[in-house]
Design a protein around this motif. Structure first.
Motif, PDB file in Angstrom:
ATOM      1  N   GLY A 184       0.831  -1.200   0.000  1.00  0.00           N
ATOM      2  CA  GLY A 184       0.000   0.000   0.000  1.00  0.00           C
ATOM      3  C   GLY A 184       0.859   1.240   0.000  1.00  0.00           C
ATOM      4  O   GLY A 184       2.086   1.169   0.000  1.00  0.00           O
TER       5      GLY A 184
ATOM      6  N   ASN B 253      -0.066   7.571  -3.580  1.00  0.00           N
ATOM      7  CA  ASN B 253       0.252   7.630  -5.007  1.00  0.00           C
ATOM      8  C   ASN B 253       0.317   9.084  -5.467  1.00  0.00           C
ATOM      9  O   ASN B 253      -0.578   9.880  -5.154  1.00  0.00           O
TER      10      ASN B 253
ATOM     11  N   ASN C   1      -4.157  10.448  -2.738  1.00  0.00           N
ATOM     12  CA  ASN C   1      -4.547   9.218  -3.412  1.00  0.00           C
ATOM     13  C   ASN C   1      -3.852   8.068  -2.687  1.00  0.00           C
ATOM     14  O   ASN C   1      -2.648   7.881  -2.821  1.00  0.00           O
TER      15      ASN C   1
ATOM     16  N   SER D 114      -3.624   3.983  -1.503  1.00  0.00           N
ATOM     17  CA  SER D 114      -3.968   2.593  -1.787  1.00  0.00           C
ATOM     18  C   SER D 114      -3.691   1.741  -0.552  1.00  0.00           C
ATOM     19  O   SER D 114      -2.608   1.830   0.036  1.00  0.00           O
ATOM     20  N   THR D 115      -4.673   0.943  -0.174  1.00  0.00           N
ATOM     21  CA  THR D 115      -4.518   0.055   0.985  1.00  0.00           C
ATOM     22  C   THR D 115      -4.993  -1.344   0.619  1.00  0.00           C
ATOM     23  O   THR D 115      -5.956  -1.510  -0.134  1.00  0.00           O
TER      24      THR D 115
ATOM     25  N   THR E  44      -6.739  -4.364  -3.697  1.00  0.00           N
ATOM     26  CA  THR E  44      -6.246  -3.016  -3.413  1.00  0.00           C
ATOM     27  C   THR E  44      -7.393  -2.010  -3.490  1.00  0.00           C
ATOM     28  O   THR E  44      -8.069  -1.909  -4.514  1.00  0.00           O
ATOM     29  N   LYS E  45      -7.617  -1.321  -2.379  1.00  0.00           N
ATOM     30  CA  LYS E  45      -8.637  -0.263  -2.334  1.00  0.00           C
ATOM     31  C   LYS E  45      -7.934   1.083  -2.427  1.00  0.00           C
ATOM     32  O   LYS E  45      -7.006   1.362  -1.668  1.00  0.00           O
ATOM     33  N   THR E  46      -8.349   1.901  -3.385  1.00  0.00           N
ATOM     34  CA  THR E  46      -7.743   3.219  -3.562  1.00  0.00           C
ATOM     35  C   THR E  46      -8.766   4.301  -3.243  1.00  0.00           C
ATOM     36  O   THR E  46      -9.892   4.276  -3.746  1.00  0.00           O
TER      37      THR E  46
END
Length: 297
Positions: free
Chosen positions: A132, A135, A143, A145-146, A280-282
């Protein structure tokens, strides 16, 4: 009663589903023998109904397990290692019988399995730092990501490594917040079934790990096509079965981890099996501004 007239108390091996120890609903068993053909025990021959029950249990447990803190999951995986260490002699015997190993070699396998639980326990709150992050974007936004767990994962356990290989495919799946339905090695299921007894006394919520014994060729296609299974690890499937299961898994776009040749289960496992079952959740969020000058952060 003298020792010579005392009856042996044979162990009854059972499935581990939803934190409980049911027999197969079919009532079927099959004989398990050691490497020299000597009878060891009768193991439950799981049915498709057992597989469905295991998926229901895994889905029920998923919300709580995925929602637990990574630190808490690490504590529980470490507790599994503690409990396994306390039953070391039992597993040395079972692994030695299952795989035809000397006592010293079986002890090395069990020690490596304990160490593997500890290794993955340390990764639970660190894997997010690897996969994660923030970005860079062209605009006034954060932004981020996790990683998030995929869901319910079916695992075809390795056939020849009945314990270390088993732990090496279960631990990374649950370390990242997934729940799992495992089909144990058909020819050597006893260490896997005994592992269920360790899991039941190690603070692991019921349903996070569900262990079935029997024929992967019977249960595998049903689990691969099951609409409430999100991913499948084909570690212990041969080429023909792997192809069949991969085709069945495509029906609901399951994640599929194809069989990976492993020469030595003692080798550093890396992070591949953890990242294989992560999504991946963004998230985008406006940065806003600071002060009258309009500077932003």
């Amino acid at each position: 009663m003298s020792e010579s007239t005392r009856l042996n108390v044979f162990k009854t091996y059972k499935l581990y589903v939803g934190g409980k120890f049911p027999r197969s609903e079919s009532g079927r068993v099959y004989e398990v023998s050691d490497s020299k053909g000597k009878w060891l025990a009768n193991a439950p021959l799981s049915s498709r109904k057992d597989a469905r029950d295991a998926v229901v249990a895994a889905r029920k447990a998923f919300g709580g397990w995925a929602g637990a803190t990574a630190y808490n999951r690490g504590q529980i995986l470490y507790r599994i290692a503690e409990m396994l260490e306390g039953r070391r002699e039992q597993f040395v015997r079972e692994v030695g019988e299952a795989e035809g190993l000397s006592k010293s070699k079986a002890a090395a396998v069990v020690d490596a399995a304990v160490d593997r639980w500890v290794w993955y326990a340390g990764w639970t709150d660190k894997i997010g730092q690897i996969v994660g992050g923030a970005n860079p974007v062209a605009g006034p936004f954060f932004n981020l990501s996790t990683p998030e767990p995929t869901g319910v994962v079916t695992v075809i356990a390795p056939q020849d490594s009945s314990f270390l290989g088993l732990v090496s495919v279960i631990a990374p799946v649950i370390a990242t917040g997934n729940t799992v339905v495992v089909i144990a090695s058909e020819k050597a299921p006893l260490p896997a079934l005994s592992l269920g007894e360790v899991l039941a006394t190690s603070d692991l919520p019921g349903g996070v790990v569900n262990i079935l014994s029997g024929k992967a060729g019977e249960m595998g296609p049903h689990l691969a096509s099951h609409q409430d299974v999100n991913a499948i690890d084909l570690a212990g499937a041969d080429a023909a079965l792997a192809k069949e299961l991969e085709i069945a898994a495509a029906d609901n776009l399951k994640r599929v981890l194809r069989p990976q040749p492993v020469d030595d289960w003692n080798a550093d496992p890396g992070t591949t099996r953890m990242t294989a079952f992560l999504e991946t959740k963004t998230v985008w969020h406006p940065t806003g501004s600071l002060g009258a000058g309009g500077s932003s952060y």
